[in-house]
Design a protein around this motif. Structure first.
Motif, PDB file in Angstrom:
ATOM      1  N   THR A  49       0.829  -1.206   0.000  1.00 32.46           N
ATOM      2  CA  THR A  49       0.000   0.000   0.000  1.00 32.46           C
ATOM      3  C   THR A  49       0.861   1.253   0.000  1.00 32.46           C
ATOM      4  O   THR A  49       0.599   2.209  -0.735  1.00 32.46           O
ATOM      5  CB  THR A  49      -0.921   0.015   1.233  1.00 32.46           C
ATOM      6  OG1 THR A  49      -1.738  -1.152   1.219  1.00 32.46           O
ATOM      7  CG2 THR A  49      -1.813   1.248   1.234  1.00 32.46           C
ATOM      8  N   TYR A  50       1.915   1.250   0.815  1.00 29.74           N
ATOM      9  CA  TYR A  50       2.763   2.426   0.947  1.00 29.74           C
ATOM     10  C   TYR A  50       3.576   2.679  -0.323  1.00 29.74           C
ATOM     11  O   TYR A  50       3.694   3.817  -0.783  1.00 29.74           O
ATOM     12  CB  TYR A  50       3.705   2.254   2.146  1.00 29.74           C
ATOM     13  CG  TYR A  50       3.024   1.683   3.357  1.00 29.74           C
ATOM     14  CD1 TYR A  50       2.006   2.385   4.001  1.00 29.74           C
ATOM     15  CD2 TYR A  50       3.363   0.422   3.846  1.00 29.74           C
ATOM     16  CE1 TYR A  50       1.363   1.858   5.104  1.00 29.74           C
ATOM     17  CE2 TYR A  50       2.716  -0.109   4.944  1.00 29.74           C
ATOM     18  CZ  TYR A  50       1.717   0.608   5.570  1.00 29.74           C
ATOM     19  OH  TYR A  50       1.065   0.075   6.647  1.00 29.74           O
ATOM     20  N   LYS A  51       4.129   1.608  -0.866  1.00 25.98           N
ATOM     21  CA  LYS A  51       4.930   1.769  -2.085  1.00 25.98           C
ATOM     22  C   LYS A  51       4.061   2.240  -3.247  1.00 25.98           C
ATOM     23  O   LYS A  51       4.485   3.058  -4.068  1.00 25.98           O
ATOM     24  CB  LYS A  51       5.606   0.438  -2.451  1.00 25.98           C
ATOM     25  CG  LYS A  51       6.469  -0.151  -1.359  1.00 25.98           C
ATOM     26  CD  LYS A  51       7.665   0.717  -1.025  1.00 25.98           C
ATOM     27  CE  LYS A  51       8.510   0.060   0.063  1.00 25.98           C
ATOM     28  NZ  LYS A  51       9.714   0.817   0.398  1.00 25.98           N
ATOM     29  N   MET A  52       2.837   1.726  -3.329  1.00 23.62           N
ATOM     30  CA  MET A  52       1.952   2.126  -4.413  1.00 23.62           C
ATOM     31  C   MET A  52       1.492   3.573  -4.238  1.00 23.62           C
ATOM     32  O   MET A  52       1.251   4.278  -5.217  1.00 23.62           O
ATOM     33  CB  MET A  52       0.754   1.194  -4.494  1.00 23.62           C
ATOM     34  CG  MET A  52       1.096  -0.194  -5.020  1.00 23.62           C
ATOM     35  SD  MET A  52       2.074  -0.171  -6.547  1.00 23.62           S
ATOM     36  CE  MET A  52       0.940   0.677  -7.663  1.00 23.62           C
ATOM     37  N   GLU A  53       1.387   4.034  -2.996  1.00 24.63           N
ATOM     38  CA  GLU A  53       1.050   5.442  -2.780  1.00 24.63           C
ATOM     39  C   GLU A  53       2.174   6.341  -3.300  1.00 24.63           C
ATOM     40  O   GLU A  53       1.917   7.370  -3.941  1.00 24.63           O
ATOM     41  CB  GLU A  53       0.813   5.708  -1.290  1.00 24.63           C
ATOM     42  CG  GLU A  53       0.323   7.120  -1.008  1.00 24.63           C
ATOM     43  CD  GLU A  53      -0.043   7.349   0.442  1.00 24.63           C
ATOM     44  OE1 GLU A  53      -0.113   8.523   0.864  1.00 24.63           O
ATOM     45  OE2 GLU A  53      -0.250   6.356   1.179  1.00 24.63           O
ATOM     46  N   ILE A  54       3.416   5.947  -3.053  1.00 30.79           N
ATOM     47  CA  ILE A  54       4.557   6.696  -3.589  1.00 30.79           C
ATOM     48  C   ILE A  54       4.536   6.661  -5.109  1.00 30.79           C
ATOM     49  O   ILE A  54       4.677   7.694  -5.777  1.00 30.79           O
ATOM     50  CB  ILE A  54       5.880   6.102  -3.061  1.00 30.79           C
ATOM     51  CG1 ILE A  54       5.979   6.250  -1.541  1.00 30.79           C
ATOM     52  CG2 ILE A  54       7.074   6.792  -3.728  1.00 30.79           C
ATOM     53  CD1 ILE A  54       7.149   5.500  -0.931  1.00 30.79           C
ATOM     54  N   PHE A  55       4.367   5.458  -5.654  1.00 30.29           N
ATOM     55  CA  PHE A  55       4.381   5.287  -7.111  1.00 30.29           C
ATOM     56  C   PHE A  55       3.270   6.093  -7.777  1.00 30.29           C
ATOM     57  O   PHE A  55       3.508   6.790  -8.780  1.00 30.29           O
ATOM     58  CB  PHE A  55       4.238   3.803  -7.455  1.00 30.29           C
ATOM     59  CG  PHE A  55       4.174   3.523  -8.933  1.00 30.29           C
ATOM     60  CD1 PHE A  55       5.318   3.585  -9.712  1.00 30.29           C
ATOM     61  CD2 PHE A  55       2.970   3.201  -9.548  1.00 30.29           C
ATOM     62  CE1 PHE A  55       5.273   3.330 -11.073  1.00 30.29           C
ATOM     63  CE2 PHE A  55       2.908   2.944 -10.907  1.00 30.29           C
ATOM     64  CZ  PHE A  55       4.056   3.007 -11.674  1.00 30.29           C
ATOM     65  N   ASN A  56       2.064   6.027  -7.245  1.00 31.35           N
ATOM     66  CA  ASN A  56       0.941   6.748  -7.848  1.00 31.35           C
ATOM     67  C   ASN A  56       1.135   8.257  -7.776  1.00 31.35           C
ATOM     68  O   ASN A  56       0.797   8.988  -8.716  1.00 31.35           O
ATOM     69  CB  ASN A  56      -0.368   6.352  -7.163  1.00 31.35           C
ATOM     70  CG  ASN A  56      -0.790   4.936  -7.476  1.00 31.35           C
ATOM     71  OD1 ASN A  56      -0.435   4.401  -8.528  1.00 31.35           O
ATOM     72  ND2 ASN A  56      -1.524   4.305  -6.579  1.00 31.35           N
ATOM     73  N   SER A  57       1.692   8.739  -6.659  1.00 31.35           N
ATOM     74  CA  SER A  57       1.985  10.165  -6.535  1.00 31.35           C
ATOM     75  C   SER A  57       3.031  10.585  -7.553  1.00 31.35           C
ATOM     76  O   SER A  57       2.935  11.650  -8.183  1.00 31.35           O
ATOM     77  CB  SER A  57       2.480  10.473  -5.116  1.00 31.35           C
ATOM     78  OG  SER A  57       2.949  11.796  -5.012  1.00 31.35           O
ATOM     79  N   PHE A  58       4.048   9.755  -7.727  1.00 35.78           N
ATOM     80  CA  PHE A  58       5.126  10.002  -8.692  1.00 35.78           C
ATOM     81  C   PHE A  58       4.581  10.090 -10.114  1.00 35.78           C
ATOM     82  O   PHE A  58       4.853  11.039 -10.849  1.00 35.78           O
ATOM     83  CB  PHE A  58       6.159   8.876  -8.567  1.00 35.78           C
ATOM     84  CG  PHE A  58       7.289   8.935  -9.550  1.00 35.78           C
ATOM     85  CD1 PHE A  58       8.314   9.851  -9.400  1.00 35.78           C
ATOM     86  CD2 PHE A  58       7.338   8.046 -10.619  1.00 35.78           C
ATOM     87  CE1 PHE A  58       9.375   9.890 -10.300  1.00 35.78           C
ATOM     88  CE2 PHE A  58       8.386   8.074 -11.518  1.00 35.78           C
ATOM     89  CZ  PHE A  58       9.402   9.005 -11.362  1.00 35.78           C
TER      90      PHE A  58
END
Length: 348
Positions: free
Chosen positions: A100-109
């Motif tokens: 969940t956390y990594k995908m939040e970073i990725f989606n923001s990026f």
């Protein structure tokens, strides 16, 4: 148009000649002078026409092939394979796990980059050998590489960056590389980076909540071990430092066990979500009120924790992704320690 007309080589320039050949072809594509499927001069023609070594031209064409800009047809020559070069940058985003956390970073990026880039995502599962293979194969195929460097050993312990991976990383041009989530001190300061400091972050965030934490007799950190994706040991180091400096009685468990002997006036700092769910369920089963009978702080924020009113200590994942994207968009590399805070939602 003469066949060599669109290749420009300045013998007085400090730019490598192979790069001049590449840039000339790319420029001609962007200007519409070279179109899809058009044949370009052979390696021998460019070599003889500009008095360049064959190795120089071969290197230029090899790199253009790796970027899928040209293709070679056996017995016929080289042809233009892609013409939308000026529209998007190609970015490879390398994450150690899918969470969940990594995908939040990725989606923001990805959101921050918008239509300015094509972004591919690869997961290497904290496995140094997998990452090294990916880097060796793909490092020249992308304009930018974004890496979250988290690794584990054969005992599923979180470890530093292995030497062979670091050696490969050092072969990536500084302007192409952005390090995220965890710092690599051995890299040049010219490399972009936005990271967490796991020791200092937890110490700082718990200190922010010190006045609320003081009402508890004991603090228990639930730090998982022997899991597929291990967490940095700096979390434990920072936790211990906080407890010792503030003379708290403390304990470290690796999980929330079924049938835990929960005691009033204990505060739990929980890293894994599965342990958080188990702890909340057991507390409710004995009618303990969060923030009154028992305290809970969860590591890393999510929308669900916000909805449930769980106090967290967390970095800002959205900001991390945004800042990395800005380094690409603005072509300006920075070193940023990402913010990490205590967010009170009354479960303490």
């Amino acid at each position: 148009m003469k066949r060599l007309e669109y290749i420009e080589v300045n013998v007085h320039s400090r730019k490598p000649k192979y790069k001049q050949v590449m840039d000339s072809i790319i420029k001609s594509i962007n200007q519409g002078k070279l179109v899809m499927g058009e044949r370009i001069p052979s390696i021998n023609e460019v070599s003889e026409g500009y008095l360049l070594s064959r190795d120089t031209v071969e290197k230029a064409y090899s790199l253009l092939k790796e970027q899928n800009i040209i293709i070679s047809v056996k017995g016929k020559g080289y042809y233009i394979a892609k013409t939308d070069l000026s529209i998007k940058a190609n970015v490879l985003f390398l994450s150690n796990k899918l969470s969940t956390y990594k995908m939040e970073i990725f989606n923001s990026f990805v959101t921050a980059l918008g239509t300015n880039a094509n972004v591919d995502l690869d997961i290497y599962h904290c496995d140094a050998n997998v990452l090294n293979t990916i880097l060796q194969k793909k490092k020249n195929q992308y304009d930018y590489l974004v890496l979250m460097p988290h690794f584990k050993n054969e005992n599923s312990q979180h470890v530093g960056c292995p030497d062979d991976v670091l050696k490969t990383i050092h072969t990536i041009p500084e302007e192409k590389l952005i390090i995220m989530d965890r710092n690599l001190d051995s890299l040049s300061t010219n490399v972009g980076r936005i990271y967490q400091d796991f020791v200092e972050d937890i110490h700082y965030a718990l200190t922010q909540g010190l006045e609320k934490i003081k009402k508890y007799k004991k603090i228990i950190l639930v730090y998982p071990t022997n899991i597929v994706y291990p967490y940095p040991e700096g979390i434990m180091v920072g936790f211990k430092r906080f407890c010792i400096q503030n003379t708290f009685d403390y304990e470290i468990l690796n999980t929330i066990y079924d049938g835990m002997e929960l005691q009033s006036s204990d505060l739990y700092v929980v890293v894994e979500e599965v342990d958080l769910v188990n702890l909340v369920k057991q507390a409710r089963d004995i009618d303990y009120k969060l923030g009154q009978d028992i305290g809970i702080i969860s590591y890393n924020d999510t929308l669900l924790k916000e909805l449930l009113g769980i106090t967290v200590i967390s970095t800002n994942f959205t900001k991390m992704g945004f800042e990395a994207a800005q380094m690409i968009l603005n072509k300006h590399r920075k070193t940023i320690k990402n913010e990490f805070n205590f967010i009170d939602r009354h479960s303490v």
